[in-house]
Design a protein around this motif. Structure first.
Motif, PDB file in Angstrom:
ATOM      1  N   ARG A 123      -1.953  21.037 -24.707  1.00 19.24           N
ATOM      2  CA  ARG A 123      -3.033  20.539 -25.560  1.00 19.24           C
ATOM      3  C   ARG A 123      -4.388  20.683 -24.864  1.00 19.24           C
ATOM      4  O   ARG A 123      -5.380  21.033 -25.497  1.00 19.24           O
ATOM      5  N   GLU A 124      -4.423  20.432 -23.546  1.00 29.33           N
ATOM      6  CA  GLU A 124      -5.678  20.594 -22.820  1.00 29.33           C
ATOM      7  C   GLU A 124      -6.144  22.041 -22.850  1.00 29.33           C
ATOM      8  O   GLU A 124      -7.349  22.321 -22.946  1.00 29.33           O
ATOM      9  N   TRP A 125      -5.228  22.977 -22.768  1.00 36.72           N
ATOM     10  CA  TRP A 125      -5.583  24.400 -22.832  1.00 36.72           C
ATOM     11  C   TRP A 125      -6.207  24.715 -24.194  1.00 36.72           C
ATOM     12  O   TRP A 125      -7.221  25.398 -24.288  1.00 36.72           O
ATOM     13  N   ILE A 126      -5.598  24.189 -25.250  1.00 37.23           N
ATOM     14  CA  ILE A 126      -6.132  24.420 -26.592  1.00 37.23           C
ATOM     15  C   ILE A 126      -7.518  23.802 -26.723  1.00 37.23           C
ATOM     16  O   ILE A 126      -8.450  24.429 -27.240  1.00 37.23           O
ATOM     17  N   TRP A 127      -7.675  22.569 -26.219  1.00 44.81           N
ATOM     18  CA  TRP A 127      -8.977  21.905 -26.337  1.00 44.81           C
ATOM     19  C   TRP A 127     -10.057  22.664 -25.579  1.00 44.81           C
ATOM     20  O   TRP A 127     -11.214  22.708 -26.005  1.00 44.81           O
ATOM     21  N   ASP A 128      -9.693  23.249 -24.443  1.00 45.58           N
ATOM     22  CA  ASP A 128     -10.682  24.015 -23.693  1.00 45.58           C
ATOM     23  C   ASP A 128     -11.174  25.199 -24.514  1.00 45.58           C
ATOM     24  O   ASP A 128     -12.361  25.555 -24.473  1.00 45.58           O
ATOM     25  N   ALA A 129     -10.273  25.818 -25.280  1.00 52.10           N
ATOM     26  CA  ALA A 129     -10.686  26.916 -26.153  1.00 52.10           C
ATOM     27  C   ALA A 129     -11.523  26.406 -27.318  1.00 52.10           C
ATOM     28  O   ALA A 129     -12.516  27.033 -27.716  1.00 52.10           O
ATOM     29  N   VAL A 130     -11.151  25.261 -27.881  1.00 49.04           N
ATOM     30  CA  VAL A 130     -11.917  24.683 -28.992  1.00 49.04           C
ATOM     31  C   VAL A 130     -13.361  24.419 -28.568  1.00 49.04           C
ATOM     32  O   VAL A 130     -14.312  24.672 -29.323  1.00 49.04           O
ATOM     33  N   VAL A 139     -16.179  22.039 -35.214  1.00 44.92           N
ATOM     34  CA  VAL A 139     -15.901  20.788 -35.928  1.00 44.92           C
ATOM     35  C   VAL A 139     -14.868  21.021 -37.024  1.00 44.92           C
ATOM     36  O   VAL A 139     -13.991  20.178 -37.265  1.00 44.92           O
ATOM     37  N   ALA A 140     -14.917  22.191 -37.684  1.00 45.83           N
ATOM     38  CA  ALA A 140     -13.908  22.493 -38.706  1.00 45.83           C
ATOM     39  C   ALA A 140     -12.518  22.584 -38.080  1.00 45.83           C
ATOM     40  O   ALA A 140     -11.539  22.065 -38.635  1.00 45.83           O
ATOM     41  N   ALA A 141     -12.410  23.228 -36.906  1.00 46.63           N
ATOM     42  CA  ALA A 141     -11.113  23.355 -36.236  1.00 46.63           C
ATOM     43  C   ALA A 141     -10.612  21.999 -35.748  1.00 46.63           C
ATOM     44  O   ALA A 141      -9.414  21.696 -35.836  1.00 46.63           O
ATOM     45  N   MET A 142     -11.508  21.157 -35.225  1.00 46.19           N
ATOM     46  CA  MET A 142     -11.108  19.831 -34.757  1.00 46.19           C
ATOM     47  C   MET A 142     -10.488  19.021 -35.879  1.00 46.19           C
ATOM     48  O   MET A 142      -9.430  18.398 -35.722  1.00 46.19           O
ATOM     49  N   LEU A 143     -11.141  19.041 -37.034  1.00 41.80           N
ATOM     50  CA  LEU A 143     -10.642  18.262 -38.161  1.00 41.80           C
ATOM     51  C   LEU A 143      -9.345  18.851 -38.720  1.00 41.80           C
ATOM     52  O   LEU A 143      -8.395  18.128 -39.018  1.00 41.80           O
ATOM     53  N   ALA A 265     -15.151  17.323 -28.294  1.00 40.05           N
ATOM     54  CA  ALA A 265     -15.290  18.674 -27.749  1.00 40.05           C
ATOM     55  C   ALA A 265     -16.774  19.011 -27.722  1.00 40.05           C
ATOM     56  O   ALA A 265     -17.412  19.126 -28.759  1.00 40.05           O
ATOM     57  N   GLY A 266     -17.329  19.126 -26.523  1.00 40.68           N
ATOM     58  CA  GLY A 266     -18.749  19.399 -26.415  1.00 40.68           C
ATOM     59  C   GLY A 266     -19.546  18.220 -26.934  1.00 40.68           C
ATOM     60  O   GLY A 266     -19.293  17.066 -26.582  1.00 40.68           O
ATOM     61  N   ARG A 267     -20.510  18.499 -27.803  1.00 41.70           N
ATOM     62  CA  ARG A 267     -21.347  17.404 -28.313  1.00 41.70           C
ATOM     63  C   ARG A 267     -20.867  16.879 -29.665  1.00 41.70           C
ATOM     64  O   ARG A 267     -21.592  16.173 -30.358  1.00 41.70           O
ATOM     65  N   ILE A 268     -19.635  17.210 -30.029  1.00 44.24           N
ATOM     66  CA  ILE A 268     -19.054  16.737 -31.284  1.00 44.24           C
ATOM     67  C   ILE A 268     -17.919  15.766 -30.989  1.00 44.24           C
ATOM     68  O   ILE A 268     -17.038  16.047 -30.176  1.00 44.24           O
ATOM     69  N   THR A 269     -17.929  14.624 -31.663  1.00 43.87           N
ATOM     70  CA  THR A 269     -16.838  13.664 -31.558  1.00 43.87           C
ATOM     71  C   THR A 269     -16.371  13.296 -32.963  1.00 43.87           C
ATOM     72  O   THR A 269     -17.194  13.010 -33.834  1.00 43.87           O
ATOM     73  N   VAL A 270     -15.057  13.336 -33.178  1.00 38.67           N
ATOM     74  CA  VAL A 270     -14.446  12.909 -34.436  1.00 38.67           C
ATOM     75  C   VAL A 270     -13.713  11.600 -34.174  1.00 38.67           C
ATOM     76  O   VAL A 270     -12.900  11.505 -33.248  1.00 38.67           O
ATOM     77  N   VAL A 289     -10.966   5.972 -42.596  1.00 42.49           N
ATOM     78  CA  VAL A 289     -12.318   6.502 -42.479  1.00 42.49           C
ATOM     79  C   VAL A 289     -12.331   7.562 -41.383  1.00 42.49           C
ATOM     80  O   VAL A 289     -11.588   7.462 -40.395  1.00 42.49           O
ATOM     81  N   ALA A 290     -13.142   8.584 -41.596  1.00 41.17           N
ATOM     82  CA  ALA A 290     -13.364   9.606 -40.575  1.00 41.17           C
ATOM     83  C   ALA A 290     -14.862   9.687 -40.311  1.00 41.17           C
ATOM     84  O   ALA A 290     -15.666   9.771 -41.241  1.00 41.17           O
ATOM     85  N   LEU A 291     -15.233   9.628 -39.044  1.00 38.92           N
ATOM     86  CA  LEU A 291     -16.623   9.743 -38.627  1.00 38.92           C
ATOM     87  C   LEU A 291     -16.760  10.989 -37.765  1.00 38.92           C
ATOM     88  O   LEU A 291     -15.959  11.208 -36.845  1.00 38.92           O
ATOM     89  N   VAL A 292     -17.751  11.810 -38.057  1.00 39.32           N
ATOM     90  CA  VAL A 292     -18.057  12.969 -37.222  1.00 39.32           C
ATOM     91  C   VAL A 292     -19.440  12.734 -36.633  1.00 39.32           C
ATOM     92  O   VAL A 292     -20.420  12.610 -37.366  1.00 39.32           O
ATOM     93  N   VAL A 293     -19.499  12.669 -35.305  1.00 38.58           N
ATOM     94  CA  VAL A 293     -20.735  12.340 -34.603  1.00 38.58           C
ATOM     95  C   VAL A 293     -21.217  13.568 -33.835  1.00 38.58           C
ATOM     96  O   VAL A 293     -20.445  14.196 -33.103  1.00 38.58           O
TER      97      VAL A 293
END
Length: 317
Positions: A123-130, A139-143, A265-270, A289-293
């Motif tokens: 999962r960490e490998w995938i997140w590094d690519a994200v 943000v689309a891929a995260m969600l 991931a980066g400056r995006i948080t879900v 609820v879903a918040l995207v910051v």
């Protein structure tokens, strides 16, 4: 002096290594079978981008679920079964049918801690690519791939963009993500990973302080005074006061928002959460609820808020 011929690892050996957290072996395995998978997709879907999309979908599913494969020697058949289902999804999309994710060999509910840690390495490998994706694709891929509200309709509502835009962003994200994953097999950015973990811890603590200790002003202080708040298809509102009103209204009604999942991931948080309504008013707020910051210099500048009729699902965590 002669050299012993180098023997390439078998597919099963690559799977076993990948399940133990060796992302490089998983990258090698997928690259080894890319050509045959693409040829199989072409036979079903014909020439065009859909075949390549099906292969990328197969890679993404394999990356997330290789740890669930019970028989490593059966990996080739498993990959082709995943590909076949991805091709069927493409055919259904052509006909406009409702799509439901299908992944063979779902994880065992009784997975032990070692298995969870092995999956966490992948999962960490995938997140590094994200993290390396451009922000609209990220943000689309995260969600879509890690969140609970994954349908095109839900993503369009959360991001306040047309469904067609969601489709095109996800299509491009899949292409870029599959390539990045194979290029960076085994190379994880530890600094970016640490930053993501810090963001996750920060938001869990922020909500805990808000809910348990009433630290409203401290919570609001994380958001910019000219915060852009987006709710569904309505016009965005500007100003932290609008978020303050939402918080104060819920607090007065005895409602708490409990975070269940935080993705960063980066400056995006879900942030996915569940509303806990008071017993005397059990339907005051919807269940989920879903918040995207979107952050900049440590301050939340944009916030997308999406209310859902169901709480977040945490099966894959």
């Amino acid at each position: 002096m002669g050299h012993e011929p180098r023997i390439s690892p078998t597919d099963a050996e690559l799977v076993i290594a990948a399940q133990a957290g060796d992302s490089g072996c998983l990258g090698l395995l997928l690259e080894r079978h890319r050509g045959r998978l693409h040829a199989a997709a072409l036979r079903v879907l014909g020439y065009g981008p859909e075949a390549e999309d099906a292969v990328h979908d197969t890679f993404l599913i394999a990356l997330r679920h290789i740890g669930d494969l019970k028989e490593p020697q059966a990996v080739v058949g498993w990959l082709h079964m995943v590909l076949h289902r991805c091709c069927l999804r493409q055919l259904r999309r052509r006909r406009g049918e409702v799509l439901v994710a299908e992944v063979p060999d779902r994880p065992d509910e009784g997975a032990n801690i070692e298995e969870r840690l092995e999956k966490a390495a992948l999962r960490e490998w995938i997140w590094d690519a994200v993290r390396k994706l451009p922000e609209p694709l990220r943000v689309a891929a995260m969600l879509r791939y890690f969140g609970s509200y994954q349908s095109y309709e839900e993503l369009a509502a959360i991001l306040a963009v047309p469904i067609g835009t969601v489709r095109s962003r996800l299509s491009e994200a899949k292409r870029k993500l599959a390539e990045i994953l194979l290029e960076t097999a085994g190379l994880i950015d530890s600094d970016a990973r640490l930053q993501s973990h810090e963001h996750q811890r920060f938001y869990f603590e922020m909500f805990d302080r808000l809910n348990r200790h009433g630290e409203r002003d401290r919570f609001l202080g994380h958001f910019a005074e000219n915060l852009h708040l987006v709710r569904g298809a309505g016009m965005p509102t500007v100003g932290r006061s609008h978020l303050a009103y939402e918080i104060d209204s819920d607090t007065e009604a005895g409602v708490r928002l409990e975070p269940r999942r935080v993705l960063s991931a980066g400056r995006i948080t879900v942030i996915e959460g569940a509303f806990l309504n008071p017993p005397e008013d059990p339907f005051h707020c919807p269940p989920g609820v879903a918040l995207v910051v979107f952050h900049q210099h440590g301050v939340a500048q944009h916030l997308h808020l999406h209310l859902s009729s169901r709480p977040p699902s945490l099966e894959d965590d």
